[in-house]
Design a protein around this motif. Structure first.
Motif, PDB file in Angstrom:
ATOM      1  N   ILE A  37      40.624  58.935  36.928  1.00  0.00           N
ATOM      2  CA  ILE A  37      40.577  60.368  37.219  1.00  0.00           C
ATOM      3  C   ILE A  37      41.575  61.119  36.345  1.00  0.00           C
ATOM      4  CG2 ILE A  37      41.026  62.121  38.982  1.00  0.00           C
ATOM      5  CD1 ILE A  37      40.004  60.103  41.055  1.00  0.00           C
ATOM      6  N   ASN A  38      42.804  60.613  36.283  1.00  0.00           N
ATOM      7  CA  ASN A  38      43.831  61.276  35.477  1.00  0.00           C
ATOM      8  C   ASN A  38      43.441  61.317  34.002  1.00  0.00           C
ATOM      9  OD1 ASN A  38      45.396  61.683  37.744  1.00  0.00           O
ATOM     10  ND2 ASN A  38      46.682  59.886  37.415  1.00  0.00           N
ATOM     11  N   ARG A  39      42.858  60.221  33.514  1.00  0.00           N
ATOM     12  CA  ARG A  39      42.471  60.176  32.103  1.00  0.00           C
ATOM     13  C   ARG A  39      41.375  61.192  31.810  1.00  0.00           C
ATOM     14  NH1 ARG A  39      40.390  55.575  31.949  1.00  0.00           N
ATOM     15  NH2 ARG A  39      42.301  54.405  31.600  1.00  0.00           N
ATOM     16  N   TYR A  54      37.118  77.685  32.734  1.00  0.00           N
ATOM     17  CA  TYR A  54      36.626  76.549  33.509  1.00  0.00           C
ATOM     18  C   TYR A  54      37.727  76.077  34.456  1.00  0.00           C
ATOM     19  CZ  TYR A  54      39.624  73.241  31.064  1.00  0.00           C
ATOM     20  OH  TYR A  54      40.721  72.567  30.596  1.00  0.00           O
ATOM     21  N   TYR A  55      37.307  75.296  35.450  1.00  0.00           N
ATOM     22  CA  TYR A  55      38.261  74.654  36.348  1.00  0.00           C
ATOM     23  C   TYR A  55      37.854  73.196  36.486  1.00  0.00           C
ATOM     24  CZ  TYR A  55      40.850  73.324  40.523  1.00  0.00           C
ATOM     25  OH  TYR A  55      41.675  72.678  41.408  1.00  0.00           O
ATOM     26  N   ALA A  56      38.798  72.297  36.290  1.00  0.00           N
ATOM     27  CA  ALA A  56      38.546  70.863  36.418  1.00  0.00           C
ATOM     28  C   ALA A  56      39.585  70.259  37.346  1.00  0.00           C
ATOM     29  CB  ALA A  56      38.600  70.182  35.049  1.00  0.00           C
ATOM     30  N   SER A  57      39.135  69.359  38.212  1.00  0.00           N
ATOM     31  CA  SER A  57      40.065  68.715  39.130  1.00  0.00           C
ATOM     32  C   SER A  57      39.475  67.384  39.574  1.00  0.00           C
ATOM     33  CB  SER A  57      40.349  69.615  40.338  1.00  0.00           C
ATOM     34  OG  SER A  57      41.410  69.080  41.114  1.00  0.00           O
ATOM     35  N   GLY A  58      40.238  66.680  40.398  1.00  0.00           N
ATOM     36  CA  GLY A  58      39.777  65.392  40.891  1.00  0.00           C
ATOM     37  C   GLY A  58      40.337  65.084  42.262  1.00  0.00           C
ATOM     38  N   ASN A  59      39.524  64.395  43.068  1.00  0.00           N
ATOM     39  CA  ASN A  59      39.905  64.018  44.426  1.00  0.00           C
ATOM     40  C   ASN A  59      40.402  65.232  45.209  1.00  0.00           C
ATOM     41  OD1 ASN A  59      40.057  61.860  46.328  1.00  0.00           O
ATOM     42  ND2 ASN A  59      42.291  61.925  46.183  1.00  0.00           N
ATOM     43  N   LEU A  60      39.705  66.333  45.055  1.00  0.00           N
ATOM     44  CA  LEU A  60      40.072  67.598  45.695  1.00  0.00           C
ATOM     45  C   LEU A  60      38.906  68.042  46.579  1.00  0.00           C
ATOM     46  CD1 LEU A  60      42.576  69.626  45.244  1.00  0.00           C
ATOM     47  CD2 LEU A  60      40.878  71.051  44.106  1.00  0.00           C
ATOM     48  N   ASP A  78      35.418  62.701  42.975  1.00  0.00           N
ATOM     49  CA  ASP A  78      36.538  62.106  42.244  1.00  0.00           C
ATOM     50  C   ASP A  78      36.919  62.953  41.038  1.00  0.00           C
ATOM     51  OD1 ASP A  78      36.882  59.892  43.918  1.00  0.00           O
ATOM     52  OD2 ASP A  78      35.256  58.812  42.935  1.00  0.00           O
ATOM     53  N   PHE A  79      35.912  63.539  40.391  1.00  0.00           N
ATOM     54  CA  PHE A  79      36.150  64.394  39.222  1.00  0.00           C
ATOM     55  C   PHE A  79      35.053  65.446  39.201  1.00  0.00           C
ATOM     56  CE2 PHE A  79      35.031  65.547  34.880  1.00  0.00           C
ATOM     57  CZ  PHE A  79      36.249  65.886  34.320  1.00  0.00           C
ATOM     58  N   PHE A  80      35.442  66.702  38.993  1.00  0.00           N
ATOM     59  CA  PHE A  80      34.419  67.739  38.897  1.00  0.00           C
ATOM     60  C   PHE A  80      34.888  68.873  37.998  1.00  0.00           C
ATOM     61  CE2 PHE A  80      36.940  69.188  42.522  1.00  0.00           C
ATOM     62  CZ  PHE A  80      36.993  70.570  42.369  1.00  0.00           C
ATOM     63  N   GLU A 108      31.607  60.448  40.120  1.00  0.00           N
ATOM     64  CA  GLU A 108      32.137  59.640  41.211  1.00  0.00           C
ATOM     65  C   GLU A 108      32.455  58.244  40.690  1.00  0.00           C
ATOM     66  OE1 GLU A 108      33.031  60.683  43.990  1.00  0.00           O
ATOM     67  OE2 GLU A 108      31.761  62.334  44.685  1.00  0.00           O
ATOM     68  N   LEU A 109      33.597  57.709  41.112  1.00  0.00           N
ATOM     69  CA  LEU A 109      33.995  56.348  40.766  1.00  0.00           C
ATOM     70  C   LEU A 109      33.653  55.440  41.939  1.00  0.00           C
ATOM     71  CD1 LEU A 109      37.440  57.170  39.138  1.00  0.00           C
ATOM     72  CD2 LEU A 109      35.256  56.783  37.988  1.00  0.00           C
ATOM     73  N   LEU A 110      32.757  54.505  41.699  1.00  0.00           N
ATOM     74  CA  LEU A 110      32.259  53.659  42.775  1.00  0.00           C
ATOM     75  C   LEU A 110      33.301  52.641  43.226  1.00  0.00           C
ATOM     76  CD1 LEU A 110      28.652  52.845  41.486  1.00  0.00           C
ATOM     77  CD2 LEU A 110      29.436  54.832  42.791  1.00  0.00           C
ATOM     78  N   SER A 111      33.194  52.276  44.490  1.00  0.00           N
ATOM     79  CA  SER A 111      33.967  51.181  45.059  1.00  0.00           C
ATOM     80  C   SER A 111      33.103  50.541  46.133  1.00  0.00           C
ATOM     81  CB  SER A 111      35.284  51.688  45.656  1.00  0.00           C
ATOM     82  OG  SER A 111      35.029  52.512  46.782  1.00  0.00           O
ATOM     83  N   GLU A 112      33.551  49.435  46.662  1.00  0.00           N
ATOM     84  CA  GLU A 112      32.760  48.757  47.684  1.00  0.00           C
ATOM     85  C   GLU A 112      32.527  49.651  48.895  1.00  0.00           C
ATOM     86  OE1 GLU A 112      34.352  45.016  48.781  1.00  0.00           O
ATOM     87  OE2 GLU A 112      34.119  44.101  46.795  1.00  0.00           O
ATOM     88  N   SER A 113      33.503  50.478  49.222  1.00  0.00           N
ATOM     89  CA  SER A 113      33.399  51.298  50.431  1.00  0.00           C
ATOM     90  C   SER A 113      32.648  52.607  50.206  1.00  0.00           C
ATOM     91  CB  SER A 113      34.802  51.599  50.973  1.00  0.00           C
ATOM     92  OG  SER A 113      35.544  52.366  50.040  1.00  0.00           O
TER      93      SER A 113
END
Length: 251
Positions: A37-39, A54-60, A78-80, A108-113
């Motif tokens: 996300i940070n990258r 523009y506006y970009a953020s993550g996990n918000l 996760d990122f938008f 979106e960054l996938l995970s098992e959950s």
């Protein structure tokens, strides 16, 4: 259209915010998710460093229904990226306070959950309610990458190019994988650089220019010295010739 939030009971009163709402996101799944996300944010902000539209953020958290704040079934992406928005710091994205604007790009960054929800319910939400033009998901462990473009209200899968990158028209960039990480790539196929990479590249270019200039100066100095030596040699030959002629005239 699918319903993604639980309606309030008739006896409930809608909770309207008294000010800017704070993000209500859970902790990230792993350091790897946070790093991605940070990258992505750093890449886009550096690439668009001259833009303010523009506006970009993550996990918000994205709040999209002022009458159903109690039922936030879907957390923030996760990122938008939202285009045409004021580029300023926010505690959350509140749609009804942002001219009813929804994200133009979501990753979106996938995970098992989260994988099942990201591939299913969230995809449906982003298609039907958000109407986000471009949606991607990426699994940082399996390297699964998929992208979709909204066409006549329905998501159509994006086809990768020869490098396996997916074109995002909203960003004017490709989304792709390099060294097991997600990156942005230009239309020409060049990977978008991080700020420190760009600085190092600029420093290297400056050093190369300085070295080229030094070599040019050295060549010019060598040519000058050679020319002076040739002139000195010619003068010496001329002087020797003149002395010989004088000796011939006066034995």
């Amino acid at each position: 259209m699918a319903e993604f939030s639980v309606p309030l009971m008739p006896t409930d009163q809608p909770e309207m915010p008294s000010g800017e709402l704070w993000s209500d996101e859970p902790p990230l799944e792993s350091d790897l998710h946070r790093d991605h996300i940070n990258r992505l944010l750093r890449l886009l902000k550096w690439h668009w460093r001259d833009r303010t539209d523009y506006y970009a953020s993550g996990n918000l958290t994205i709040y999209y229904n002022p009458k159903q704040l109690k039922s936030r079934d879907f957390r923030g992406p996760d990122f938008f990226v939202v285009l045409g928005a004021e580029n300023r710091s926010r505690n959350s994205w509140v749609v009804w306070e942002e001219r009813d604007q929804y994200p133009h790009v979501i990753i979106e960054l996938l995970s098992e959950s989260t994988a099942t929800v990201d591939r299913g319910l969230k995809k449906q939400l982003y298609q039907d309610l958000f109407q986000t033009p471009h949606y991607f998901w990426f699994d940082p462990y399996t390297l699964e990458l998929a992208g979709f473009e909204l066409v006549q209200g329905q998501y159509q899968a994006l086809s990768p190019n020869d490098q396996g990158h997916l074109w995002c028209e909203s960003l004017g960039l490709f989304v792709g994988i390099e060294d097991r990480s997600l990156w942005f790539f230009t239309a020409a196929g060049d990977r978008v650089l991080l700020p420190e990479e760009a600085a190092a590249q600029q420093a290297q270019a400056a050093a190369q220019r300085a070295e080229t200039e030094r070599q040019r100066a050295d060549r010019a100095e060598a040519q000058r010295a050679e020319a002076e030596a040739q002139v000195a040699q010619l003068l010496a030959q001329l002087q020797q010739q003149q002395q010989g002629e004088q000796g011939f005239e006066h034995p």
